[in-house]
Design an enzyme around this catalytic site. Structure first.
Site, PDB file in Angstrom:
ATOM      1  N   LYS A  10       0.835  -1.210   0.000  1.00 22.15           N
ATOM      2  CA  LYS A  10       0.000   0.000   0.000  1.00 22.15           C
ATOM      3  C   LYS A  10       0.873   1.265   0.000  1.00 22.15           C
ATOM      4  CE  LYS A  10      -3.914  -2.322   2.286  1.00 22.15           C
ATOM      5  NZ  LYS A  10      -5.019  -2.173   3.274  1.00 22.15           N
ATOM      6  N   PHE A  58     -15.733   4.703   6.431  1.00 20.57           N
ATOM      7  CA  PHE A  58     -14.329   5.023   6.155  1.00 20.57           C
ATOM      8  C   PHE A  58     -13.947   4.857   4.689  1.00 20.57           C
ATOM      9  CE2 PHE A  58     -14.337   0.530   7.604  1.00 20.57           C
ATOM     10  CZ  PHE A  58     -13.745  -0.084   6.494  1.00 20.57           C
ATOM     11  N   ARG A  86      -1.379 -14.181   5.112  1.00 24.38           N
ATOM     12  CA  ARG A  86      -2.246 -13.592   6.149  1.00 24.38           C
ATOM     13  C   ARG A  86      -1.580 -13.681   7.527  1.00 24.38           C
ATOM     14  NH1 ARG A  86      -6.698 -10.404   4.539  1.00 24.38           N
ATOM     15  NH2 ARG A  86      -7.446 -10.718   6.668  1.00 24.38           N
ATOM     16  N   ARG A 103       2.162  -5.915   9.894  1.00 23.96           N
ATOM     17  CA  ARG A 103       1.353  -4.788  10.352  1.00 23.96           C
ATOM     18  C   ARG A 103       1.739  -4.366  11.766  1.00 23.96           C
ATOM     19  NH1 ARG A 103      -4.369  -6.868   7.672  1.00 23.96           N
ATOM     20  NH2 ARG A 103      -4.237  -5.652   5.734  1.00 23.96           N
ATOM     21  N   HIS A 116      -2.033  -5.487   1.595  1.00 24.75           N
ATOM     22  CA  HIS A 116      -3.233  -6.282   1.367  1.00 24.75           C
ATOM     23  C   HIS A 116      -2.792  -7.707   1.083  1.00 24.75           C
ATOM     24  CE1 HIS A 116      -6.980  -7.838  -0.281  1.00 24.75           C
ATOM     25  NE2 HIS A 116      -6.227  -8.381  -1.220  1.00 24.75           N
TER      26      HIS A 116
HETATM   27  P1  ADP Z   1      -7.924  -6.881   5.604  1.00 26.13           P
HETATM   28  O1  ADP Z   1      -7.069  -5.954   4.748  1.00 26.13           O
HETATM   29  O2  ADP Z   1      -7.240  -7.214   6.897  1.00 26.13           O
HETATM   30  O3  ADP Z   1      -8.392  -8.109   4.850  1.00 26.13           O
HETATM   31  P2  ADP Z   1     -10.649  -5.812   5.314  1.00 26.13           P
HETATM   32  O4  ADP Z   1     -10.757  -6.622   4.068  1.00 26.13           O
HETATM   33  O5  ADP Z   1     -11.697  -5.994   6.350  1.00 26.13           O
HETATM   34  O6  ADP Z   1      -9.224  -6.036   6.034  1.00 26.13           O
HETATM   35  O7  ADP Z   1     -10.637  -4.265   4.952  1.00 26.13           O
HETATM   36  C1  ADP Z   1      -9.975  -3.791   3.803  1.00 26.13           C
HETATM   37  C2  ADP Z   1      -9.154  -2.568   4.149  1.00 26.13           C
HETATM   38  O8  ADP Z   1     -10.017  -1.505   4.562  1.00 26.13           O
HETATM   39  C3  ADP Z   1      -8.185  -2.735   5.325  1.00 26.13           C
HETATM   40  O9  ADP Z   1      -6.960  -3.364   4.984  1.00 26.13           O
HETATM   41  C4  ADP Z   1      -7.974  -1.309   5.776  1.00 26.13           C
HETATM   42  O10 ADP Z   1      -7.050  -0.602   4.943  1.00 26.13           O
HETATM   43  C5  ADP Z   1      -9.382  -0.737   5.584  1.00 26.13           C
HETATM   44  N1  ADP Z   1     -10.169  -0.852   6.830  1.00 26.13           N
HETATM   45  C6  ADP Z   1     -10.798  -1.973   7.282  1.00 26.13           C
HETATM   46  N2  ADP Z   1     -11.440  -1.732   8.450  1.00 26.13           N
HETATM   47  C7  ADP Z   1     -11.208  -0.419   8.733  1.00 26.13           C
HETATM   48  C8  ADP Z   1     -11.600   0.457   9.800  1.00 26.13           C
HETATM   49  N3  ADP Z   1     -12.361   0.031  10.822  1.00 26.13           N
HETATM   50  N4  ADP Z   1     -11.169   1.733   9.770  1.00 26.13           N
HETATM   51  C9  ADP Z   1     -10.412   2.188   8.754  1.00 26.13           C
HETATM   52  N5  ADP Z   1     -10.015   1.426   7.707  1.00 26.13           N
HETATM   53  C10 ADP Z   1     -10.404   0.132   7.698  1.00 26.13           C
HETATM   54 MG    MG Z   2      -9.658  -8.166   3.202  1.00 20.65          MG
END
Ligand code: ADP
Ligand code: MG
Length: 144
Positions: A10, A58, A86, A103, A116
């Site tokens: 990112k 968000f 992961r 992270r 991601h």
């Molecule tokens: P991950 O990347 O861990 O798989 P998600 O797929 O749930 O998480 O969310 C996608 C992306 O959205 C996250 O990596 C993060 O950048 C953003 N995000 C998720 N939840 C939040 C939150 N509560 N507040 C701000 N940004 C968020």
């Molecule tokens: Mg995700």
């Protein structure tokens, strides 16, 4: 099961020059890079990629964060690649991620979280196709 998973480095990762460090962690875990490119995420690709959070408050902030700079997309191949990535990443919220995870060590918060990684083999297959054409993936060529 040998899998190919999608990783995005990112904009915070790029800006802080952590790309090498993050890629090293994946390589040390035995994963092979079978696809690699730098790109700016369009509104369309981003809306598709983050469709599952598009309704969250968000999302507008997430979109501007993800479009701050180009990202680096990687297709990583190996035994259990989806879970391996992961596990190395840690959970979404960097503040809750354990030290030793990407992270936990390098992220800032729930949004600004370095990487991601696809969350299931099914989504990995879809996401790899979203970012790479067949001719940009080199799993077979790398076996030669
Ligand atoms: P991950 O990347 O861990 O798989 P998600 O797929 O749930 O998480 O969310 C996608 C992306 O959205 C996250 O990596 C993060 O950048 C953003 N995000 C998720 N939840 C939040 C939150 N509560 N507040 C701000 N940004 C968020
Ligand atoms: Mg995700």
């Amino acid at each position: 099961m040998v899998e190919t998973t999608l990783v995005l480095l990112k904009p915070d990762c790029i800006a802080q020059k952590h790309s090498g460090e993050v890629i090293s962690r994946f390589e040390r875990a035995g994963l092979d890079i079978v696809g690699c490119k730098m790109l700016l995420l369009s509104d369309e690709v981003l809306a598709e990629h983050y469709a599952h959070v598009a309704d969250r408050p968000f999302y507008p902030e997430l979109r501007s964060f993800m479009q701050q700079s180009p990202v680096i997309a990687l297709a990583l191949n190996g035994e259990g690649a989806v879970k391996k990535v992961r596990d190395l990443m840690g959970p979404t919220d960097s503040r809750k991620a354990a030290k030793g995870t990407i992270r936990g060590d390098l992220g800032k918060d729930a949004m600004t979280n370095v990487v991601h990684g696809s969350d299931s083999p099914e989504n990995a297959a879809i996401e790899v196709k979203r970012f790479f054409s067949d001719s940009e993936l080199f799993e077979e060529e790398l076996k030669r």
